[in-house]
Design a protein around this motif. Structure first.
Motif, mmCIF file in Angstrom:
data_model
loop_
_atom_site.group_PDB
_atom_site.id
_atom_site.type_symbol
_atom_site.label_atom_id
_atom_site.label_comp_id
_atom_site.label_asym_id
_atom_site.label_seq_id
_atom_site.Cartn_x
_atom_site.Cartn_y
_atom_site.Cartn_z
ATOM 1 N N ALA A 168 0.857 -1.183 0.000
ATOM 2 C CA ALA A 168 0.000 0.000 0.000
ATOM 3 C C ALA A 168 0.891 1.230 0.000
ATOM 4 C CB ALA A 168 -0.920 0.011 1.224
ATOM 5 N N LYS A 195 -3.235 10.109 2.717
ATOM 6 C CA LYS A 195 -2.907 10.860 1.500
ATOM 7 C C LYS A 195 -3.428 12.277 1.601
ATOM 8 C CE LYS A 195 -1.808 11.183 -3.022
ATOM 9 N NZ LYS A 195 -2.023 12.635 -3.175
ATOM 10 N N ILE A 226 -1.537 6.685 1.209
ATOM 11 C CA ILE A 226 -2.566 5.668 0.983
ATOM 12 C C ILE A 226 -3.928 6.363 0.948
ATOM 13 C CG2 ILE A 226 -3.579 3.527 1.836
ATOM 14 C CD1 ILE A 226 -0.988 3.131 3.466
ATOM 15 N N LYS A 227 -4.617 6.254 -0.165
ATOM 16 C CA LYS A 227 -5.887 6.971 -0.290
ATOM 17 C C LYS A 227 -7.117 6.087 -0.118
ATOM 18 C CE LYS A 227 -5.375 6.902 -5.384
ATOM 19 N NZ LYS A 227 -3.962 6.540 -5.471
ATOM 20 N N GLU A 228 -6.942 4.771 -0.207
ATOM 21 C CA GLU A 228 -8.093 3.880 -0.153
ATOM 22 C C GLU A 228 -8.406 3.482 1.294
ATOM 23 O OE1 GLU A 228 -5.239 3.022 -1.594
ATOM 24 O OE2 GLU A 228 -5.539 3.140 -3.766
ATOM 25 N N THR A 229 -9.624 3.747 1.729
ATOM 26 C CA THR A 229 -10.052 3.336 3.058
ATOM 27 C C THR A 229 -9.900 1.829 3.238
ATOM 28 O OG1 THR A 229 -11.617 5.172 3.272
ATOM 29 C CG2 THR A 229 -12.039 3.231 4.624
ATOM 30 N N GLU A 230 -10.188 1.073 2.176
ATOM 31 C CA GLU A 230 -10.147 -0.384 2.275
ATOM 32 C C GLU A 230 -8.750 -0.894 2.615
ATOM 33 O OE1 GLU A 230 -12.807 -2.123 2.402
ATOM 34 O OE2 GLU A 230 -14.051 -0.388 1.912
ATOM 35 N N ALA A 231 -7.707 -0.196 2.151
ATOM 36 C CA ALA A 231 -6.338 -0.639 2.452
ATOM 37 C C ALA A 231 -6.077 -0.560 3.952
ATOM 38 C CB ALA A 231 -5.331 0.219 1.689
ATOM 39 N N THR A 246 -7.141 10.664 1.268
ATOM 40 C CA THR A 246 -7.767 9.792 2.256
ATOM 41 C C THR A 246 -8.947 10.510 2.897
ATOM 42 O OG1 THR A 246 -5.585 8.885 2.774
ATOM 43 C CG2 THR A 246 -7.384 8.377 4.299
ATOM 44 N N VAL A 286 -7.089 12.690 -5.387
ATOM 45 C CA VAL A 286 -7.868 11.855 -4.483
ATOM 46 C C VAL A 286 -7.093 11.736 -3.180
ATOM 47 C CG1 VAL A 286 -8.868 9.572 -4.106
ATOM 48 C CG2 VAL A 286 -8.891 10.589 -6.389
#
Length: 410
Positions: free
Chosen positions: A149, A229, A196-201, A239, A237
């Motif tokens: 990530a 991020k 890291i921009k994805e909440t899922e990560a 976080t 984009v």
């Protein structure tokens, strides 16, 4: 940095007046932005017993550390030098988490002697720790979740080939050392990278942590690191820390209920707190048209802001001297004697020699990674507090380049 009546300002202070008063190159930090970011995280995680630990490596000026402490933020240090600066800022040892990587065991011993919260990131050090301290001094464990990530391989720290942390696949070895030496583990720590921009990560990492935590009794905290991020250019984009906070605290509280006790939720924000607060001001030395490109050379370089060359990082650049000028395309470069590019093919209002250019989002890993490469002094730093600019680091002079040199007779 806001634009008002064709004048760029920070907390109402014209940027050009800062360049005139303190000179360039100059790092300027907006205290109000840092306080805003602290509040955002505290609000986002208010449903849990959240503890913020500022990742000091992002920006280590003592005045910045004092600001963090004033607003209830602890500190995460990766070196004894950062610990020293934290103590100068008023931090008590109990407020400092020490998570070094690959250091000599003597640094761990010094951390224990000072009373720091210690996180250990390799089995060799854990064995030495157990042999020396047994169960007399609890520690935390930095885990490697084997998850890729982050925005750049150079800042991804949780994948299987990363040097950081003890792999979750080595859980049995951790437990064997605990049993052999009576080691007390008070917390689990993880940090998978930056940008890291994805909440899922983040949630995937949390699942690994929760699953691992079930194998430890008596935990006091779980440290999720950071890596949020931030926006470097319009439309980036980022976080969604509010969404992440709501979802992560829900999962955390559910885990605590299963675990049978309420734990502290730790976060280690660095870039998120200081990046947007920082601006690097530079002066244009030369405008150099060529048959293919027009270069703008400024009085700074990778020795002051290495991120563009090291990470291919983007920093938005603004010509604050000529905001209404006709737009043209330029490549902005530094004065270091090698390829030293801040930004290629950038649309800027007409740039003239002597203009002041502002590099935005320069608060994190700007000055803290600065050097004296090419034997050039480092910039001054200014913190704006309640509309008042305060010098927090004097500009280095050429005489400073001789500090610690021992000149011998030959």
């Amino acid at each position: 940095m806001e634009r008002s009546h064709d004048t760029y300002t920070l907390q109402g202070v014209p940027v050009l007046s800062l360049a005139e008063q303190f000179g360039t190159p100059l790092y300027v930090y907006d205290a109000a932005v840092i306080v805003r970011q602290i509040k955002r995280l505290k609000d986002a995680y208010s449903a849990s017993d959240v503890r913020l630990k500022y990742a000091a490596k992002a920006l280590t000026n003592v005045s910045i550390l004092k600001l963090m402490r004033k607003h209830g933020v602890g500190l995460e240090a990766v070196s004894l030098g950062e610990v020293f600066l934290a103590r100068q800022a008023g931090y008590a040892p109990v407020e400092i988490t020490f998570t070094p990587s690959g250091v000599d065991f003597s640094e761990i011993e010094e951390g224990v002697a000072q009373g720091l919260a210690i996180n250990i990131d390799n089995l060799s050090t854990l064995r030495k720790f157990g042999e020396k301290y047994k169960g007399t001094y609890p520690c935390g464990i930095r885990l490697n979740p084997n998850i890729m990530a982050g925005g750049n391989i150079k800042i991804s720290t949780g994948h299987s080939n990363s040097k950081f942390g003890i792999s979750v696949l080595q859980l049995q070895e951790i437990q064997d050392l605990m049993k052999e030496h009576g080691i007390r583990i008070r917390g689990l720590h993880i940090h998978t990278g930056s940008d890291i921009k994805e909440t899922e990560a983040f949630l995937k990492t949390a699942e690994v942590l929760f699953d691992t935590a079930k194998h430890f009794t008596g935990l006091e905290f779980i440290d999720f690191g950071s890596g949020f991020k931030v926006a470097y250019r319009e439309g980036d984009v980022v976080t969604n820390v509010e969404d992440l906070g709501a979802r992560l605290t829900k999962a955390f509280n559910e885990f605590c209920a299963q675990y049978g006790r309420t734990l502290e939720l730790w976060l280690e924000p660095g870039k998120f707190l200081v990046s947007e607060a920082g601006t690097l001001l530079t002066q244009v030395n030369v405008v150099k048209p060529t048959p293919t490109v027009t270069f703008v050379g400024v009085n700074s370089g990778l020795n002051h802001l290495i991120r563009p060359m090291m990470y291919d990082a983007y920093h938005h650049i603004v010509n604050v001297s000529n905001p209404a000028g006709k737009e043209a395309v330029y490549t902005v470069v530094g004065y270091i004697c090698e390829t030293d590019t801040f930004g290629s093919d950038r649309p800027l209002s007409e740039v003239r020699e002597g203009d002041i250019l502002a590099f935005k989002n320069a608060g994190a890993y700007g000055f803290s990674m600065a050097s004296n490469y090419n034997s050039r002094p480092r910039p001054a730093e200014v913190l704006i507090v309640e509309g008042q600019p305060k010098l927090i680091r004097a500009r280095e002079q050429q005489d400073d380049l001789l500090k610690n040199q021992v000149i011998i007779d030959l």
